[in-house]
Write a protein that holds these residues in place. Structure first.
Motif, short mmCIF file in Angstrom:
data_model
loop_
_atom_site.label_atom_id
_atom_site.label_comp_id
_atom_site.label_asym_id
_atom_site.label_seq_id
_atom_site.Cartn_x
_atom_site.Cartn_y
_atom_site.Cartn_z
N ALA A 62 0.82 -1.21 0.00
CA ALA A 62 0.00 0.00 0.00
C ALA A 62 0.85 1.26 0.00
O ALA A 62 0.52 2.24 -0.66
CB ALA A 62 -0.93 0.00 1.21
N ALA A 63 1.93 1.26 0.76
CA ALA A 63 2.75 2.46 0.92
C ALA A 63 3.83 2.52 -0.15
O ALA A 63 4.59 1.56 -0.33
CB ALA A 63 3.39 2.48 2.30
N TYR A 64 3.92 3.63 -0.83
CA TYR A 64 4.94 3.78 -1.89
C TYR A 64 6.35 3.70 -1.32
O TYR A 64 7.31 3.37 -2.03
CB TYR A 64 4.74 5.10 -2.64
N PHE A 65 6.48 3.97 0.00
CA PHE A 65 7.81 3.95 0.62
C PHE A 65 8.15 2.58 1.23
O PHE A 65 9.20 2.43 1.82
CB PHE A 65 7.92 5.05 1.69
N ASP A 66 7.25 1.61 1.10
CA ASP A 66 7.52 0.26 1.62
C ASP A 66 8.26 -0.53 0.52
O ASP A 66 7.73 -1.48 -0.05
CB ASP A 66 6.22 -0.42 2.02
N HIS A 67 9.50 -0.15 0.27
CA HIS A 67 10.24 -0.71 -0.86
C HIS A 67 10.52 -2.19 -0.70
O HIS A 67 10.58 -2.93 -1.68
CB HIS A 67 11.56 0.05 -1.03
N ALA A 68 10.68 -2.66 0.53
CA ALA A 68 10.99 -4.07 0.76
C ALA A 68 9.74 -4.93 0.91
O ALA A 68 9.85 -6.15 1.08
CB ALA A 68 11.86 -4.22 2.00
N GLY A 69 8.56 -4.32 0.85
CA GLY A 69 7.33 -5.08 1.02
C GLY A 69 7.15 -5.64 2.42
O GLY A 69 6.50 -6.68 2.60
N LEU A 70 7.68 -4.95 3.42
CA LEU A 70 7.60 -5.43 4.80
C LEU A 70 6.16 -5.60 5.24
O LEU A 70 5.83 -6.55 5.97
CB LEU A 70 8.33 -4.46 5.73
N TYR A 71 5.29 -4.69 4.81
CA TYR A 71 3.89 -4.72 5.22
C TYR A 71 2.97 -5.09 4.05
O TYR A 71 1.82 -4.63 3.98
CB TYR A 71 3.49 -3.38 5.82
N ALA A 72 3.46 -5.90 3.14
CA ALA A 72 2.66 -6.36 2.01
C ALA A 72 1.47 -7.17 2.49
O ALA A 72 1.44 -7.68 3.62
CB ALA A 72 3.52 -7.19 1.07
N PHE A 73 0.49 -7.33 1.62
CA PHE A 73 -0.75 -8.04 1.94
C PHE A 73 -0.48 -9.37 2.64
O PHE A 73 -1.01 -9.65 3.72
CB PHE A 73 -1.55 -8.25 0.66
N GLY A 74 0.38 -10.18 2.06
CA GLY A 74 0.62 -11.52 2.59
C GLY A 74 1.55 -11.57 3.79
O GLY A 74 1.76 -12.65 4.35
N ARG A 75 2.13 -10.44 4.19
CA ARG A 75 3.06 -10.42 5.33
C ARG A 75 2.47 -9.72 6.55
O ARG A 75 3.18 -9.49 7.54
CB ARG A 75 4.36 -9.73 4.92
N GLN A 76 1.20 -9.39 6.52
CA GLN A 76 0.62 -8.61 7.61
C GLN A 76 0.56 -9.39 8.93
O GLN A 76 0.79 -8.82 9.99
CB GLN A 76 -0.76 -8.08 7.21
#
Length: 465
Positions: free
Chosen positions: A283-297
């Motif tokens: 969701a966040a354009y600054f979450d470059h590593a995908g730390l808070y991606a859909f499947g990692r919540q």
């Protein structure tokens, strides 16, 4: 969540006083050039006895922040620390909001009225303490959609436009400003405990633990209050993580200062609903590593709760805390099954796991949207005219046949609609553009009505643990 909360009489509270002066700082709201009422959530207001306020009184309390009778005499900017994208930050706190009032609902549950965009505080650092009107509109849409989908969420209580022009680096500027009020079940966060631990303040940790157990969970502290509290937070946050997945929601910024100890979703920034079941969707354009991606919540929330356990460590041995943390994966799995079946409108049965796995695999392999799938299959039978005959759905078709519909699963007229109610970024932008360019609020109000209609069709949510 119940879509039609029980009306209540106004019952003010001041329970946060038991944590003062160590939890917050008295502050004053900014003086705004204008106070234009744009949104008042009378459904939420009725649940705390405030729906009868005139618009003039509403603006006095939620635009100019005259105290509510019997509640806090002055707003409090709360103090906390937190891990932000896994980096510890001791230099945060309520920088553009404050706790404005406390009150109780019809069931006696303690609730907070907190703000966003109400001005600078001791924790504003270099910020202006303001909220963009677009940010307020987005929070309305997020909270209404999540509530309709059964997520335990804060409610957007009020939006007042303030007549200021704001400069922002990440959106077209100048842009309009607003002050928002949210109704939530506490603004005490994991980060509140982290701050007490950082300062080696065991007395405050004990007081926070007691406050959370007795005021927020209405429990009598037992032999091991820290482990008792951690267990409740584990239960609630595992359910929260599952509710995000079933709703197709990506919070975007699951920092430990954005997780409160009641497991209620709140503080919406760069959120998105993912159109597809895409584990890597961010969701966040600054979450470059995908730390808070859909499947990692779930992973992210579990990690945050582990920081609460670390913060409680000065009060208790590690073993009982570890035992509570280790419950999270199983509780998450149970909540996924319960919530998936609820949104699908079927009884859970003995073991819904294989059916859910087949549904997710079908969505992924065929590119079927999340909202489309749940709309078409509500009640466990495909909607007339829905095309699910290809091989990608074969396993699911076989699995779902063993599940009974909940009573009245498709009775509401919503289920006859051709198109499901959704909340994807294109629609969010269209709603905002109508406001920004033409000052046309009709699409927003119409969307809120459509979302609430969908919520009525789903009925009362699956609740929380």
């Amino acid at each position: 969540m119940n879509q039609t909360p029980q009306p209540a009489t106004y019952r003010p509270a001041t329970e946060i006083d038991t944590l003062m002066p160590d939890i917050g700082d008295p502050v004053a709201a900014a003086h705004f050039p204008q106070t234009i009422l744009r949104y008042r959530n009378d459904r939420a207001a009725a649940s705390v006895g405030l729906a009868g306020l005139s618009d003039e009184d509403w603006l006095a309390h939620f635009g100019r922040f005259a105290p509510l009778e019997g509640s806090l005499p002055r707003p409090l900017a709360l103090r906390y620390h937190g891990h932000q994208f896994r980096h510890y930050n001791p230099d945060i706190g309520d920088g553009r909001g404050f706790l404005f009032a406390q009150l109780r609902d019809a069931g006696g549950r303690l609730l907070d009225l907190g703000t966003k965009g109400s001005g600078q505080t001791p924790y504003s650092r270099f910020g202006d303490g303001r909220l963009t009107l677009k940010g307020g509109v987005r929070e309305i849409l997020a909270t209404e959609m999540l509530e309709a989908l059964g997520v335990n969420t804060s409610k957007t209580f009020s939006i007042v436009e303030t007549g200021e022009a704001l400069e922002r680096n990440d959106e077209p500027s100048p842009t309009r400003a607003a002050v928002m009020v949210r109704l939530s079940h506490s603004h005490v966060r994991i980060g509140s405990f982290q701050r007490a631990a950082f300062h080696d303040d065991k007395a405050l940790l004990e007081r926070l633990t007691d406050y959370a157990l007795t005021r927020l969970y209405a429990e009598t502290p037992g032999d091991n209050p820290p482990a008792q509290l951690l267990g409740r937070v584990v239960e609630r946050t595992a359910d929260l993580a599952a509710s995000y997945m079933v709703a197709g929601f990506v919070h975007g910024v699951l920092n430990s200062d954005n997780i409160n100890v009641t497991g209620e979703s709140f503080d919406y920034g760069p959120w998105r609903f993912t159109p597809l079941w895409d584990a890597g969707f961010t969701a966040a354009y600054f979450d470059h590593a995908g730390l808070y991606a859909f499947g990692r919540q779930a992973e992210a929330i579990h990690w945050d709760v582990a920081q609460l356990a670390v913060s409680l460590r000065p009060l208790v041995e590690a073993e009982p805390l570890i035992a509570q943390l280790e419950r999270f994966p199983a509780l998450y799995g149970e909540a996924m099954q319960r919530r998936f079946c609820w949104r699908l409108g079927v009884e859970p049965g003995a073991d819904p796991g294989p059916m859910i796995e087949a549904a997710v695999r079908g969505m992924v392999t065929t590119g079927t949207g999340i909202d489309r799938f749940f709309h078409d299959w509500h009640g466990g039978v495909a909607r007339d005219g829905a095309a699910y005959g290809d091989a990608g759905w074969a396993t699911f078709r076989e699995a779902i046949a063993g599940f009974a519909a909940v009573p009245g699963a498709r009775d509401h007229a919503y289920w006859a609609d051709e198109t499901p109610c959704s909340m994807h970024i294109e629609e969010v932008e269209a709603i905002w553009n109508a406001i920004d360019k033409d000052d046309d609020w009709t699409p927003l109000y119409a969307k809120v009505a459509a979302i609430r209609r969908m919520g009525e069709a789903h009925g009362d949510g699956p609740g929380v643990v």
